[in-house]
Design a protein around this motif. Structure first.
Motif, PDB file in Angstrom:
ATOM      1  N   UNK A 106       0.840  -1.193   0.000  1.00 34.15           N
ATOM      2  CA  UNK A 106       0.000   0.000   0.000  1.00 34.15           C
ATOM      3  C   UNK A 106       0.875   1.243   0.000  1.00 34.15           C
ATOM      4  N   UNK A 107       0.472   2.227  -0.803  1.00 34.37           N
ATOM      5  CA  UNK A 107       1.203   3.489  -0.848  1.00 34.37           C
ATOM      6  C   UNK A 107       0.561   4.438  -1.832  1.00 34.37           C
ATOM      7  N   UNK A 108       1.174   5.586  -2.000  1.00 33.61           N
ATOM      8  CA  UNK A 108       0.694   6.579  -2.949  1.00 33.61           C
ATOM      9  C   UNK A 108       1.148   6.253  -4.361  1.00 33.61           C
ATOM     10  N   UNK A 109       0.483   6.877  -5.327  1.00 36.36           N
ATOM     11  CA  UNK A 109       0.814   6.583  -6.725  1.00 36.36           C
ATOM     12  C   UNK A 109       2.243   6.988  -7.061  1.00 36.36           C
ATOM     13  N   UNK A 110       2.751   8.047  -6.437  1.00 39.14           N
ATOM     14  CA  UNK A 110       4.125   8.483  -6.710  1.00 39.14           C
ATOM     15  C   UNK A 110       5.120   7.398  -6.298  1.00 39.14           C
ATOM     16  N   UNK A 111       4.841   6.736  -5.165  1.00 33.78           N
ATOM     17  CA  UNK A 111       5.729   5.676  -4.688  1.00 33.78           C
ATOM     18  C   UNK A 111       5.700   4.476  -5.626  1.00 33.78           C
ATOM     19  N   UNK A 112       4.521   4.146  -6.134  1.00 35.96           N
ATOM     20  CA  UNK A 112       4.433   3.035  -7.087  1.00 35.96           C
ATOM     21  C   UNK A 112       5.150   3.385  -8.394  1.00 35.96           C
ATOM     22  N   UNK A 113       5.085   4.645  -8.811  1.00 33.68           N
ATOM     23  CA  UNK A 113       5.812   5.064 -10.009  1.00 33.68           C
ATOM     24  C   UNK A 113       7.319   4.952  -9.764  1.00 33.68           C
ATOM     25  N   UNK A 114       7.771   5.410  -8.596  1.00 34.13           N
ATOM     26  CA  UNK A 114       9.196   5.291  -8.254  1.00 34.13           C
ATOM     27  C   UNK A 114       9.634   3.829  -8.265  1.00 34.13           C
ATOM     28  N   UNK A 115       8.797   2.958  -7.722  1.00 31.38           N
ATOM     29  CA  UNK A 115       9.101   1.530  -7.685  1.00 31.38           C
ATOM     30  C   UNK A 115       9.140   0.957  -9.098  1.00 31.38           C
ATOM     31  N   UNK A 116       8.132   1.276  -9.900  1.00 30.40           N
ATOM     32  CA  UNK A 116       8.040   0.726 -11.255  1.00 30.40           C
ATOM     33  C   UNK A 116       9.146   1.238 -12.171  1.00 30.40           C
ATOM     34  N   UNK A 117       9.581   2.481 -11.957  1.00 30.20           N
ATOM     35  CA  UNK A 117      10.614   3.063 -12.810  1.00 30.20           C
ATOM     36  C   UNK A 117      12.016   2.879 -12.264  1.00 30.20           C
TER      37      UNK A 117
END
Length: 174
Positions: A106-117
């Protein structure tokens, strides 16, 4: 080879007047609207998210890197967008499911973008509590390590660019 996992992702378009008025809505109103609408329907997730994930992760899925997730259920919850999806691996393919999750990231969309990129170390995202893990910790850490072990960014560069622009817009620094 230039391959875009988003090439065949079909996303319904909004009528131009609807899209323009949606863009003018403040972020908190978007969030309130998303929470009132509830979870995205499973058929929509299956039609849009599953093909993208399976194309993006085609090579590691074919090589069996994700086999440890076979039959297990992991939820990805983007809390600031009020979105959640529970995924399972069945016969080497990722599927959205309505079954209860065993582990949740669980987290914010910015964190998921950081993870994915691969912009930030996943461990630091968890240690700083920008991403949280609930439920079966071992399963969640296995997923984190699988994603961290991928050598490529999981987001198409144009999508990453659009999300960065959205982030600037949301923070008011257009």
């Amino acid at each position: 080879m230039s391959f875009s996992p988003l090439a065949s992702l079909s996303v319904p378009s909004l009528p131009s007047a609807g899209a323009a008025s949606l863009i003018r809505l403040p972020h908190r109103l978007h969030l309130s609207l998303m929470r009132r609408l509830g979870p995205l329907p499973l058929p929509l997730l299956r039609a849009s998210l599953e093909p993208w994930l399976n194309r993006t992760l085609a090579e590691p899925l074919a090589e069996g890197e994700f086999d440890v997730l076979e039959g297990r259920r992991v939820c990805l919850e983007i809390d600031d967008l009020a979105l959640a999806v529970t995924l399972t691996l069945d016969a080497g393919r990722l599927h959205a499911t309505h079954l209860p999750w065993e582990a949740k990231v669980k987290g914010g969309w910015r964190e998921f973008v950081c993870l994915a990129n691969r912009e930030e170390d996943p461990d630091s995202l968890f240690f700083q509590r920008r991403l949280c893990l609930e439920g079966d910790t071992e399963l969640g850490l296995t997923l984190k390590n699988l994603l961290d072990g991928q050598e490529m960014a999981l987001l198409h560069p144009r999508l990453a660019e659009a999300l960065t622009g959205l982030q600037r817009w949301a923070s008011g620094s257009r």
